[in-house]
Design a protein around this motif. Structure first.
Motif, PDB file in Angstrom:
ATOM      1  N   GLU A   1       0.829  -1.206   0.000  1.00 39.17           N
ATOM      2  CA  GLU A   1       0.000   0.000   0.000  1.00 39.17           C
ATOM      3  C   GLU A   1       0.866   1.261   0.000  1.00 39.17           C
ATOM      4  N   THR A   2       1.938   1.254   0.804  1.00 34.89           N
ATOM      5  CA  THR A   2       2.840   2.412   0.845  1.00 34.89           C
ATOM      6  C   THR A   2       3.579   2.561  -0.479  1.00 34.89           C
TER       7      THR A   2
ATOM      8  N   LYS B   1      -3.546   0.317  -8.748  1.00 37.22           N
ATOM      9  CA  LYS B   1      -3.548  -0.304  -7.417  1.00 37.22           C
ATOM     10  C   LYS B   1      -4.414  -1.557  -7.409  1.00 37.22           C
TER      11      LYS B   1
ATOM     12  N   ASN C   1       2.682   6.718  -7.027  1.00 36.25           N
ATOM     13  CA  ASN C   1       1.598   7.536  -7.598  1.00 36.25           C
ATOM     14  C   ASN C   1       0.731   6.739  -8.564  1.00 36.25           C
TER      15      ASN C   1
ATOM     16  N   GLU D   1       1.396   4.002  -3.208  1.00 39.13           N
ATOM     17  CA  GLU D   1       1.198   5.446  -3.015  1.00 39.13           C
ATOM     18  C   GLU D   1       2.428   6.219  -3.483  1.00 39.13           C
ATOM     19  N   ARG D   2       3.618   5.724  -3.124  1.00 37.70           N
ATOM     20  CA  ARG D   2       4.858   6.405  -3.517  1.00 37.70           C
ATOM     21  C   ARG D   2       5.050   6.388  -5.027  1.00 37.70           C
TER      22      ARG D   2
END
Length: 346
Positions: free
Chosen positions: A211-212, A224, A218, A215-216
């Motif tokens: 999940e991290t 996702k 983008n 996000e990083r």
């Protein structure tokens, strides 16, 4: 990084030698000065270590056999002394090295330091490599020796606060294989390293890391979603086959355009995930997406939405309940209902 104490000892051993007396320990009796050379070396070692960590665990509970945690406790808890602790630990490593014919000795670095308000102890075996330098006075080339930090094969690190609180896993280490042989096993055994194999912990950390990472990167919502599906499919296939998840292989599944990026991200960001681990079904199932079509209605949502309560099934009324609808969707539904309820013109 704030270095508290550091010392270096040497273990001498000829290649292809083994048995009692095949290794000799040469000890220092003073700590290394905390200067720019030590800080630069420590920074380089920790940089390589963070990329090379492949296992997490605890100390073996059989302290009558594995004495390293006993000596560590004497040092940390009863203030027995850093130098005395490192002497005992070096003797343990040298004794284990005597059973490995391939081992050729080296220098054992003990580094106690703090960073981000956490207290750490690093133990690393360092080898020397030949090189070429220059004599400043004569501007002539000269032979030099330096630590071969890029090929760090034997190292372990203890989170001292987690160890004292018995919060697992508090220990990390490097596992290296060469020619099908585990070349760092003797070092881990000397320190009593036991791999932490908790399936739920590893799978949860993997999920947090994904999940991290997404996000990083983008990633869009669709990226996702596709990534979660790939993770679920991979873990489900491994679980059914009775095989462990391999972090390197999983990384290539998550981002086939940059196959190593996820595994590198995991190490650099300090996620405590073993190189291999058994997938925990209840945890990796959260990556699954539920989707069905009946008539003209299509329903699609992540299992995580169900677990978080955004989607639920009302058994009494036989209907799907979705909470947190966006205002635009609510307005559109209301408008269509109002249009339908308007009286027809005669």
């Amino acid at each position: 990084m704030n270095i508290l104490e550091a010392i270096l000892h040497r273990i001498e051993k000829d290649k292809n030698s083994s048995g009692a007396g095949s290794s000799q320990s040469v000890m220092r009796y003073e700590c290394l000065p905390i200067d720019e050379k030590l800080e630069r070396t420590a920074t380089d070692i920790l940089r390589i270590y963070s990329k090379s960590t492949s296992g997490y665990g605890t100390f073996d509970s059989e302290e009558a056999v594995y004495r390293f945690p006993v000596h560590l406790r004497d040092y940390i808890v009863t203030n027995a002394g850093f130098i005395a602790f490192t002497h005992e630990a070096t003797r343990l490593i040298a004794a284990k090295m005597e059973g490995e014919g391939f081992a050729t000795g080296g220098y054992v670095l003990y580094l106690r330091y703090t960073t981000q308000e956490r207290d750490w102890l690093l133990v690393a075996m360092l080898k020397l490599k030949p090189g070429t330098g220059v004599i400043e006075q004569t501007i002539e080339l000269s032979d030099t020796l330096s630590f071969d930090i890029d090929h760090l094969h034997e190292a372990a690190r203890v989170d001292l606060a987690k160890w004292q609180a018995d919060t697992q896993p508090y220990l990390s280490f490097i596992k290296k294989r060469q020619g099908g042989q585990d070349v760092s096993r003797y070092f881990r055994e000397a320190l009593g390293c036991t791999e932490y194999t908790d399936s739920k912990h590893n799978t949860e950390k993997m999920r947090d890391a994904f999940e991290t990472y997404s996000e990083r990167q983008n990633w869009t919502h669709e990226q996702k979603r596709d990534g979660r599906r790939r993770v679920y499919d991979y873990c489900e296939a491994k679980d059914k086959a009775g095989e462990p998840v391999n972090l390197t292989a999983l990384s290539a599944m998550i981002n086939d355009q940059d196959p190593e990026s996820f595994s590198v991200f995991v190490r650099e960001e300090g996620f405590e995930i073993g190189e291999t681990f058994k997938p925990h079904k209840a945890t990796y199932t959260r990556f699954k997406r539920i989707q069905r079509q009946f008539g003209s209605v299509k329903v699609s949502f992540d299992v995580q939405d169900l677990l978080d309560g955004r989607v639920d099934y009302d058994d009494a009324h036989g209907c799907l309940v979705i909470t947190g609808l966006p205002a635009e969707l609510i307005d559109e539904i209301k408008n269509h209902k109002e249009d339908q309820n308007e009286p027809s013109a005669d």
